[in-house]
Motif scaffolding. Structure first.
Motif, mmCIF file in Angstrom:
data_model
loop_
_atom_site.group_PDB
_atom_site.id
_atom_site.type_symbol
_atom_site.label_atom_id
_atom_site.label_comp_id
_atom_site.label_asym_id
_atom_site.label_seq_id
_atom_site.Cartn_x
_atom_site.Cartn_y
_atom_site.Cartn_z
ATOM 1 N N TYR A 58 -0.714 5.482 -1.151
ATOM 2 C CA TYR A 58 -1.009 5.348 0.593
ATOM 3 C C TYR A 58 0.611 6.764 1.654
ATOM 4 C CZ TYR A 58 -4.933 2.718 0.280
ATOM 5 O OH TYR A 58 -5.953 2.642 -0.139
ATOM 6 N N CYS A 104 -6.782 3.150 5.435
ATOM 7 C CA CYS A 104 -6.505 1.736 5.112
ATOM 8 C C CYS A 104 -6.381 1.847 6.918
ATOM 9 C CB CYS A 104 -5.733 1.733 4.457
ATOM 10 S SG CYS A 104 -5.385 -0.903 4.344
ATOM 11 N N LYS A 148 0.878 -1.368 0.213
ATOM 12 C CA LYS A 148 -0.188 -0.362 -0.199
ATOM 13 C C LYS A 148 1.404 1.375 -0.354
ATOM 14 C CE LYS A 148 -4.088 -1.253 0.802
ATOM 15 N NZ LYS A 148 -3.964 -2.936 0.646
#
Length: 533
Positions: free
Chosen positions: A13, A199, A8
């Motif tokens: 991210y 997330c 990620k």
């Protein structure tokens, strides 16, 4: 999960957009260490990887002084004539370090009541439901029910609950599950930088209580992704109202990992037998690690004959008193090991290990290292040393300073002659027995137990087994070792048998090579033996 999280971050991210929480200290540490190794700052990582309780405290801006301590429980009970046994209340930092393992259990009435009130919050979530459960005397064991019903009616217990909640409210005090309940009841979202979460990762999700599960649902509403990892066979926190099947109520993609990357074939076979009795059928679709491994059944006295000085080894027990009994047996036989989790032995102190190793090496002729010398000098009275030695060695910090400084003080420059170098620092000590006399000096800064151990050192004494750790099944959660000794037990009469079977499953799946199932002392077999036979 660790790899998924790193992917990620590689895909765009930011760390501030991710939260990671786990009941497993090992998983939390693996993730935080990896993020730090990747280049993230330690303080930034710790803000994003915490327990749910820690996230809640941070979100509500609570400080250490906001939490209930043992003195508050004691004062409440004393004012109402309720028997209460004082115990150490865990700090939030200790929960972060050791995980949400229950407090030491006391069957005194006041202790039962406070433990019960918090359990009801975990299980019932909402205050109205908690009050209903009190009137119905739910979530008590038979022994607890019997104990409380002798002197306290349900109405009076409800009155105590209302009074206790009001006292906390008036004084700005919180118990740890109060934070979660307050957040859920008032639908408090994540604020500040926590609120930027896209997330959310939850490891060991089988150990979520209904209250924690509702908190997860609340905080994940604005997340793009929620990733949960769980194994219902490892649901061991039943005393915290954990429900390993809550996760199955969520919508989403279920991915069953096809292979264990830890457990060899033979131990896996025995773990599968336990899983079948837990009602788990998916284990048959999961392959063990492609290594044969070994399973052996042994007696209680046998493990110390099987210890090796290099292989990482866990000794797992159901209770602390069982650990203490076996560790005492080891120590009496000159086998010194370490503890893990909440249990520690005297040799968990690196300082004592340095001193023990130094004295043992004086007998065996093995070279001493500079840190052992510095630690020993720091523990003994200066009166035994040449003038200025203690003061000068205390100033030395780095390895280079120690190496050159000790050589200069000793007047020796031969790198290999560490024993002569060491003895030359003393006024009148030139053999191990004289060094031991200094150890037992009343002014030497060691406990009496440590002094007795050092005094008993001989040329045949073994090194400290730093590779061997003794602890509870709970402490081993998320960890692994090459050799695992599962010390058998018999559950209490009022125990949650599913929880006890899950503990056995956790123990048998910690090994990467060899599994030893150790019979109870003075008997053959036990609960685990019966499960796998």
């Amino acid at each position: 999960m660790k790899n998924d999280l790193l992917n990620k971050l590689n895909d765009g991210y930011e760390l501030v957009e991710i939260l990671f929480t786990s009941f497993s200290r090992a998983t939390m540490k693996a993730v935080t260490d990896k993020l730090i190794d990747t280049g993230f700052k330690q303080d930034d990582v710790k803000k994003r990887c915490r327990t749910l309780h820690s996230f809640a405290a941070r979100n509500l801006e609570l400080k250490k002084d906001n939490f209930v301590g043992a003195e508050h429980y004691e004062e409440f009970c004393k004012a109402r004539g309720i028997p209460y046994k004082k115990f150490k209340v865990k700090t939030l930092e200790e929960i972060e370090k050791f995980g949400p393992v229950g407090e030491e259990y006391h069957d005194t009435e006041g202790n039962i009541i406070f433990k019960w009130f918090q359990l009801l919050k975990k299980a019932c979530i909402y205050d109205k439901k908690v009050k209903e459960a009190i009137l119905e005397m739910r979530y008590l064991t038979q022994e607890e029910m019997k104990r409380l019903s002798r002197h306290y009616s349900p109405r009076y217990l409800l009155q105590l609950y209302v009074e206790w909640e009001q006292i906390k409210h008036d004084n700005g005090l919180w118990e740890y599950d109060d934070m979660l309940q307050y957040t859920v009841e008032n639908t408090i979202p994540l604020f500040g930088e926590l609120g930027e979460t896209r997330c959310l990762y939850i490891d060991e999700a089988q150990d979520l209580s209904p209250l924690q599960f509702e908190l997860i649902k609340l905080w994940s509403k604005n997340c793009r992704e929620v990733i949960l990892a769980y194994d219902p066979n490892q649901g061991i926190f039943y005393f915290n109202a954990a429900n390993p099947w809550l996760v199955s109520n969520l919508d989403g993609e279920l991915i069953i990992l096809p292979q264990s990357h830890r457990v060899p074939r033979q131990p896996w076979e025995y773990a599968t037998r336990i899983a079948e009795q837990l009602g788990e059928r998916d284990m048959g679709n999961v392959k063990p690690r492609d290594v044969e491994g070994l399973v052996l059944f042994t007696s209680w006295e046998e493990p110390i004959n099987l210890f090796t000085p290099s292989s990482k080894t866990f000794l797992l027990f159901r209770t602390h008193w069982q650990i203490e009994e076996f560790v005492d047996y080891c120590f009496k036989n000159g086998v010194y090991i370490l503890g893990m989790g909440r249990f520690t032995t005297i040799f968990n102190s690196k300082r004592l290990r340095h001193i023990y190793n130094l004295v043992r090496k004086l007998y065996t002729g093995e070279p001493l290292n500079n840190h052992e010398i510095k630690t020993f000098i720091g523990a003994i009275p200066a009166s035994h040393l040449r003038r200025g030695v203690k003061t000068e060695i205390r100033k030395m910090k780095s390895e280079q300073e120690l190496d050159s400084g000790i050589k200069t003080l000793a007047g020796f420059f031969n790198q290999d002659d560490t024993h002569s170098k060491f003895y030359s620092l003393f006024k009148r000590a030139d053999e191990p027995d004289k060094i031991k006399e200094i150890v037992v000096d009343p002014k030497t800064k060691l406990s009496e137990q440590a002094k007795r151990i050092i005094e008993s050192v001989t040329p045949k004494s073994l090194p400290v087994f730093t590779n061997i750790r003794a602890g509870t099944y709970f402490a081993s959660k998320g960890l692994e070792a090459e050799n695992v000794f599962c010390f058998d037990f018999n559950p209490r009469r009022d125990a949650n048998l599913r929880g006890e079977m899950s503990l056995a499953f956790v123990g048998t799946t910690r090994t990467t090579q060899n599994l030893y199932i150790v019979s109870r002392k003075d008997s053959y077999g036990g609960f685990i033996h019966d499960l796998v036979s």
